[in-house]
Structure formats: structure tokens, C-alpha cells
Design a protein around this motif. Structure first.
Motif, PDB file in Angstrom:
ATOM      1  N   ARG A   1     -14.577   9.690  41.061  1.00 46.32           N
ATOM      2  CA  ARG A   1     -15.170  10.665  41.990  1.00 46.32           C
ATOM      3  C   ARG A   1     -14.283  11.905  42.100  1.00 46.32           C
ATOM      4  O   ARG A   1     -14.773  13.042  42.105  1.00 46.32           O
ATOM      5  N   HIS A   2     -12.966  11.673  42.197  1.00 45.10           N
ATOM      6  CA  HIS A   2     -12.040  12.797  42.357  1.00 45.10           C
ATOM      7  C   HIS A   2     -12.100  13.745  41.166  1.00 45.10           C
ATOM      8  O   HIS A   2     -12.031  14.976  41.338  1.00 45.10           O
ATOM      9  N   TRP A   3     -12.234  13.191  39.962  1.00 44.35           N
ATOM     10  CA  TRP A   3     -12.203  14.010  38.754  1.00 44.35           C
ATOM     11  C   TRP A   3     -13.600  14.365  38.246  1.00 44.35           C
ATOM     12  O   TRP A   3     -13.734  14.951  37.170  1.00 44.35           O
ATOM     13  N   GLY A   4     -14.627  14.019  38.992  1.00 47.70           N
ATOM     14  CA  GLY A   4     -15.980  14.399  38.617  1.00 47.70           C
ATOM     15  C   GLY A   4     -16.528  13.657  37.421  1.00 47.70           C
ATOM     16  O   GLY A   4     -17.340  14.209  36.666  1.00 47.70           O
ATOM     17  N   VAL A   5     -16.119  12.406  37.247  1.00 47.39           N
ATOM     18  CA  VAL A   5     -16.604  11.587  36.132  1.00 47.39           C
ATOM     19  C   VAL A   5     -17.743  10.712  36.635  1.00 47.39           C
ATOM     20  O   VAL A   5     -17.566   9.928  37.576  1.00 47.39           O
ATOM     21  N   ASP A   6     -18.905  10.838  36.021  1.00 47.99           N
ATOM     22  CA  ASP A   6     -20.082  10.094  36.457  1.00 47.99           C
ATOM     23  C   ASP A   6     -20.032   8.675  35.886  1.00 47.99           C
ATOM     24  O   ASP A   6     -20.069   8.483  34.669  1.00 47.99           O
ATOM     25  N   VAL A   7     -19.934   7.692  36.755  1.00 46.65           N
ATOM     26  CA  VAL A   7     -19.962   6.282  36.346  1.00 46.65           C
ATOM     27  C   VAL A   7     -20.908   5.541  37.287  1.00 46.65           C
ATOM     28  O   VAL A   7     -21.139   5.982  38.416  1.00 46.65           O
ATOM     29  N   PRO A   8     -21.468   4.410  36.839  1.00 47.28           N
ATOM     30  CA  PRO A   8     -22.434   3.662  37.670  1.00 47.28           C
ATOM     31  C   PRO A   8     -21.731   2.868  38.777  1.00 47.28           C
ATOM     32  O   PRO A   8     -21.614   1.636  38.723  1.00 47.28           O
ATOM     33  N   ASP A   9     -21.308   3.566  39.782  1.00 44.18           N
ATOM     34  CA  ASP A   9     -20.500   2.996  40.859  1.00 44.18           C
ATOM     35  C   ASP A   9     -21.155   1.755  41.481  1.00 44.18           C
ATOM     36  O   ASP A   9     -20.518   0.696  41.605  1.00 44.18           O
ATOM     37  N   GLU A  10     -22.405   1.860  41.868  1.00 40.60           N
ATOM     38  CA  GLU A  10     -23.062   0.758  42.568  1.00 40.60           C
ATOM     39  C   GLU A  10     -23.217  -0.460  41.672  1.00 40.60           C
ATOM     40  O   GLU A  10     -23.036  -1.601  42.128  1.00 40.60           O
ATOM     41  N   ARG A  11     -23.569  -0.262  40.401  1.00 43.70           N
ATOM     42  CA  ARG A  11     -23.701  -1.402  39.485  1.00 43.70           C
ATOM     43  C   ARG A  11     -22.363  -2.096  39.285  1.00 43.70           C
ATOM     44  O   ARG A  11     -22.296  -3.328  39.187  1.00 43.70           O
ATOM     45  N   ILE A  12     -21.298  -1.316  39.211  1.00 43.20           N
ATOM     46  CA  ILE A  12     -19.969  -1.898  39.018  1.00 43.20           C
ATOM     47  C   ILE A  12     -19.573  -2.730  40.233  1.00 43.20           C
ATOM     48  O   ILE A  12     -19.111  -3.872  40.106  1.00 43.20           O
ATOM     49  N   ARG A  13     -19.769  -2.201  41.415  1.00 41.35           N
ATOM     50  CA  ARG A  13     -19.422  -2.949  42.631  1.00 41.35           C
ATOM     51  C   ARG A  13     -20.283  -4.213  42.751  1.00 41.35           C
ATOM     52  O   ARG A  13     -19.793  -5.276  43.183  1.00 41.35           O
TER      53      ARG A  13
END
Length: 321
Positions: free
Chosen positions: A180-192
Motif C-alpha cells: 500500500r505504501h509503495w502503490g503496488v496493487d496486490v489482492p489484499d483481501e484474497r491473501i488475508r
């Protein structure tokens, strides 16, 4: 190719750093690393040592990368009592940051050559490759016999916990915050969700075991005539956790572990396939986020690297779904 966090160390600074172990006669910078700055130093008595300095540009590090050389010093120190772990001997540390801006480790120089430079052929054609793979698989098993008091990164109290589930969740959560800090889009919710779904697999890891995490062929030294593994280096990314992470680190692009390596490990035991997928989730997330703070310039290399890491991240999530 990527930019690096390394920088030149003045000769007089090197002279000061090695003074506790001997007098500097010659210093040669070793190329190939993108994180630390490393020199091979020959002392006046002919002894060769390696001087490694941490990057000064701490604003371009991922959260877990701060103070990493303190972990390297810790692990080399542990290796001093376990010669079967094939690590350099820790000779001196300078954590004052007074001589150079970062921490410093001075260690013994290993015999052999890096596996990546040894010129070995494919395993079905070259017995030396099969020997190296088998030796490394056995060494991973020996690393896992060293245990610590808490799970997580030794140099980072905020990334330690009393259970592997808590430590691993914190490690992944920090990477998501870095994204989030570096503006990299990753599937946050799927990972959690994947972490929550497989908490029971994480809970099967009940002892914090030593994990190198970065046993790719550049960090493994071999005897070029036989393929015998004679040493491993760069333990700064080590942690206390699940030994299967060393199987992931030895196969970072998820091409598949060689038979000679996998023969030393039961990859089908209960929960192990899930733990392997979680390990690949973690490592592909590291490698997906890392280019942003490093400010890698656009290139064909970066395009292919980023695409491969995102494919592996998606593959891990699919396996864990």
C-alpha cells in the motif's frame, strides 16, 4: 537489470573495519549483490576475509529488511558451533554505524565457487548437479535442527511471536502494508482470506526452526570438480519458522524441486503441500512488492520478472482457495 542499494566503501574505512582481525593488504569488491556491499579483503598474512556492509538508503527497504545484517551476524555465530551447517566463521561485527552508515559483518572466506558460476549442466546430464542438489537438500534438513525461542525475524521484535501462525501473519501483513505504501496493487483481501483459511496448517509448525530462506545457487558454494556443497552465505534474510520455507527459497520461481533435493523431504506429508503453497504466497509477494522501493528502471528483465511473480502469486492463491 535492476538498480542496487550498494555503494562504495572507502579503502580507509575497510582498513578500520578489518583492523580487529588483521591488517588490510588488498580489497576487491565482489559483484552480483543488489542489497549489501561486499568486499573480499586479503590481509598481510595472506588470510582472506569477507567484509559486508548494509545499505545506507534505509528509506528504500521493505519493513522486514531493516537491520538484516544483525541477523547475518547471529546466524553465522550459531554456525560457529555447528560446522556441519557449512557457514563462514563470524570474525567481527561493527554495529555502531560510525565507520560506515550501516552495520558491518566480517566473516571468513569460503572455499569453492558459487554454484551459479560453476558451469554445471542439467541434472540428467551432469552428476555434479545431482550431487549439489542432494547435498543442499540434506543441508536444509540440518538447518532445521537449530531452534530458537520465538518465531519470526530475529532482528525485528515487531515481527516475532509465540506461534508460527501469528508470526507468519504479521510477516505477510507487513508486506501488504508495504504494498500500500509503495502503490503496488496486490489482492489484499484474497491473501488475508487464504491465511485465515489455512491457520490450522500454520499451527502444525510448533518449533521455531532456523530457515535460511534464500538458498538459490548464488548463495551456495560448491567444489567445481565434484559438485559437493562446501558452504552457504548471505544468511541475513534468515528467520525462525517453518523449514519448508527453505524448499520455497531454493525454488523461488516455482519451477519445481529436483528429485535429488526433494528426496530428503516428504513433500506429501499432512499439511506440507499447504505450507509450501503458503510459502510461495509469501515469497512471490515479497518479490512482487520489492521492485517499487528499489526503483528498478523499466526493462525487459523487469517486465518478465514482475509477470512471473504475479503468476506465482495467483497460482498460490488458487491452490489455497
Amino acid at each position: 537489470m535492476p538498480v542496487t542499494l550498494t555503494s562504495e566503501v572507502p579503502l580507509e574505512s575497510l582498513r578500520t573495519l578489518v583492523a580487529p582481525v588483521g591488517e588490510l593488504r588488498e580489497a576487491i569488491r565482489l559483484e552480483g549483490g543488489f542489497f549489501a556491499t561486499t568486499y573480499r579483503v586479503t590481509l598481510t598474512d595472506g588470510t582472506r576475509v569477507v567484509v559486508k556492509t548494509a545499505p545506507a538508503a534505509t528509506d528504500r527497504l521493505l519493513t522486514h529488511e531493516h537491520d538484516l545484517l544483525r541477523t547475518e551476524a547471529l546466524v553465522y555465530g550459531l554456525g560457529g558451533a555447528r560446522p556441519d551447517l557449512l557457514m563462514p566463521r563470524l570474525l567481527h561485527t561493527d554495529l555502531t554505524r560510525a565507520v560506515v552508515p550501516g552495520d558491518v559483518v566480517v566473516a571468513s572466506h569460503l572455499d569453492g565457487v558459487p554454484w551459479v558460476d560453476a558451469g554445471f549442466g542439467p541434472p540428467d546430464e551432469d552428476a555434479r548437479t545431482r550431487r549439489a542438489q542432494s547435498d543442499l537438500g540434506a543441508l536444509v534438513g540440518r538447518l532445521g535442527t537449530v531452534t530458537g525461542e520465538a518465531f519470526g525475524y530475529p532482528q525485528s521484535p515487531a515481527l516475532q511471536a509465540g506461534t508460527w501462525r501469528a508470526a507468519f501473519t504479521a510477516m505477510v501483513g507487513t508486506l501488504l502494508a508495504d504494498a500500500r505504501h509503495w502503490g503496488v496493487d496486490v489482492p489484499d483481501e484474497r491473501i488475508r482470506a487464504a491465511l485465515a483459511r489455512h491457520a490450522d496448517a500454520l499451527d502444525t509448525v510448533t518449533a521455531p526452526r532456523l530457515v535460511h530462506t534464500d538458498l538459490w545457487p548464488g548463495n551456495v558454494f560448491v567444489e567445481p570438480a565434484t559438485g559437493e556443497v562446501v558452504g552457504i552465505i548471505d544468511t541475513e534474510r534468515a528467520l525462525w519458522g517453518d523449514p519448508v520455507l527453505d524448499l520455497v527459497g531454493a525454488d523461488p520461481m516455482w519451477d519445481g524441486l529436483p528429485d535429488a533435493f526433494a528426496a530428503h523431504h516428504d513433500l506429501t506429508a499432512p499439511h506440507v503441500p499447504t505450507r509450501l503453497a503458503l510459502g510461495h504466497l509469501w515469497l512471490s509477494l515479497v518479490m512482487t512488492v520489492e521492485p517499487a522501493p528499489r526503483a528498478y528502471p523499466p526493462s525487459d528483465w523487469l517486465t518478465g520478472y514482475a509477470a512471473a511473480n504475479r503468476r506465482n502469486l495467483a497460482r498460490a492463491l488458487d491452490e489455497l482457495a
